[in-house]
Write an enzyme that holds these catalytic residues in place. Structure first.
Site, PDB file in Angstrom:
ATOM      1  N   GLY A 158       0.825  -1.203   0.000  1.00  0.00           N
ATOM      2  CA  GLY A 158       0.000   0.000   0.000  1.00  0.00           C
ATOM      3  C   GLY A 158       0.858   1.251   0.000  1.00  0.00           C
ATOM      4  N   CYS A 159       0.208   2.396  -0.191  1.00  0.00           N
ATOM      5  CA  CYS A 159       0.945   3.661  -0.303  1.00  0.00           C
ATOM      6  C   CYS A 159       1.583   4.079   1.020  1.00  0.00           C
ATOM      7  CB  CYS A 159       0.029   4.756  -0.842  1.00  0.00           C
ATOM      8  SG  CYS A 159      -1.529   4.971   0.065  1.00  0.00           S
ATOM      9  N   TYR A 160       0.805   4.087   2.102  1.00  0.00           N
ATOM     10  CA  TYR A 160       1.387   4.441   3.400  1.00  0.00           C
ATOM     11  C   TYR A 160       2.488   3.464   3.819  1.00  0.00           C
ATOM     12  CZ  TYR A 160      -2.202   8.007   4.506  1.00  0.00           C
ATOM     13  OH  TYR A 160      -3.009   9.126   4.521  1.00  0.00           O
ATOM     14  N   ALA A 163       5.892   4.287   1.724  1.00  0.00           N
ATOM     15  CA  ALA A 163       6.669   5.455   2.151  1.00  0.00           C
ATOM     16  C   ALA A 163       7.247   5.251   3.547  1.00  0.00           C
ATOM     17  CB  ALA A 163       5.788   6.705   2.123  1.00  0.00           C
TER      18      ALA A 163
END
Length: 354
Positions: A158-160, A163
């Protein structure tokens, strides 16, 4: 002719970003794009940016000829991939899933956080986790299996988690972080990260000129971050929504191991530089702080890390484009790897400077 690719859920934000990347990819030939809601509509009619670029039209999922594809990307909500991926794999089609359905290794965790049973737990043992910089060997194993004629499955991060994990992993894997200490993550995402369907949180009138935390102590990316970094229950993750179209910034505060000497800033810089030395899509921003504008529109990540000597902490920051390295770009990166291509093939590496 290149490798044939299809995108299921192509009308959404991540899906249409996949369309953009695949149409200009030198090795993939995009042949199928699906959307039940927009079946029969030319891609360029819905997204005029594609006028004169492609004559593809969206087709319904039921009428999509996905079996002729080499790779299919699933840009769909959770549970939808569970219904589609097994059949594609049985037909010999490799799958790169952008949803949450194949991220968590434990099906009980999936049930707990997504409030529904995992209907294909046997595939969790076969899939590779799609975060190439941290799980390169697993993806290479899939590449070998695919080369031998097997269909393979990637569950993209996922994106979170992307990062956050790229920011924190070098320090944690180097043994600098207290193995019993709480790790605090404060992350901010643009509105496209919430998907195409407007809600009272993402509608322009509510999101514009506003910044808010959401999913505090309950966000579904919590177990994924913990799984990647090996944090167990020691993670406090608080996401925020910002009035940006694209971009995600995650700041990770990690307590130093009290039983080891605290690193100097120079030593920490060297650890991060060495960790990402062979990663073409991650840049360690030595001496400066990462920012979303520096990676917007790309599949690159910027990572920074600072030793807070007085508080005995490491503060690490990761910046990505949530539609790039956070979803579509990372999916193409994973597809490149399992298909034996250079991982950066067809991906944007330079953001708009202004």
């Amino acid at each position: 002719m290149g490798l044939k690719a299809g995108v299921v859920g192509a009308a959404g934000f991540a899906g249409i970003e996949l369309v953009r990347l695949l149409l200009r990819h030198p090795e993939f030939e995009l042949t199928v794009v699906t959307s039940d809601a927009w079946a029969g509509t030319p891609v360029s009619a819905m997204y005029p940016a594609f006028a004169g670029v492609t004559d593809l039209s969206f087709c319904s999922n039921a009428n999509a000829n996905l079996a002729e594809c080499d790779v299919v990307f699933l840009a769909v909500p959770h549970t939808a991939a569970l219904a589609v991926a097994p059949g594609l794999l049985e037909q010999g089609v490799s799958v790169v899933d952008l949803s949450a359905d194949f991220r968590l290794s434990d099906p009980d965790q999936y049930r707990k956080w997504y409030k529904t049973p995992h209907t294909a737990p046997e595939l969790l043992k076969q899939r590779a986790f799609g975060l190439p910089e941290l799980f390169a060997e697993d993806l290479k194993t899939l590449a070998d299996r695919r080369k031998e004629g097997q269909a393979v499955l990637v569950g993209c991060a996922g994106c979170y988690p992307t990062a956050t994990s790229l920011a924190a992993a070098p320090a944690i894997r180097a043994g600098l972080v207290d193995s019993e200490g709480v790790v605090v993550v404060d992350a901010v995402s643009g509105v496209t990260g919430a998907g195409k369907k407007a809600t009272e949180r993402t509608h322009f009138c509510f999101a514009n000129e506003n910044l808010e935390a959401y999913g505090v102590a309950t966000h579904r990316h919590t177990p994924e971050i913990s799984q990647i970094l090996g944090l167990g229950e020691r993670l406090v993750f608080t996401p925020h929504l910002a009035p940006l179209n694209r971009g995600l910034l995650s700041t990770v505060t990690m307590p130093l191991d009290p039983n080891a000497p605290a690193p100097s800033q120079e030593e920490l810089d060297q650890i991060y530089e060495d960790f990402y030395r062979d990663s073409p899509l991650v840049h360690f921003a030595k001496g400066v702080q990462p920012k979303t504008g520096s990676v917007a529109g790309t599949d690159r990540a910027q990572v920074g890390a600072v030793v807070h000597q007085a508080a005995k902490m490491i503060v690490a920051t990761g910046a990505i484009d949530n539609l790039g390295k956070g979803s579509a770009g990372q999916a193409v990166q994973c597809a490149n790897i399992i298909c034996g291509l250079d991982e950066a093939c067809g991906l944007d590496l330079i953001a708009c400077a202004i």
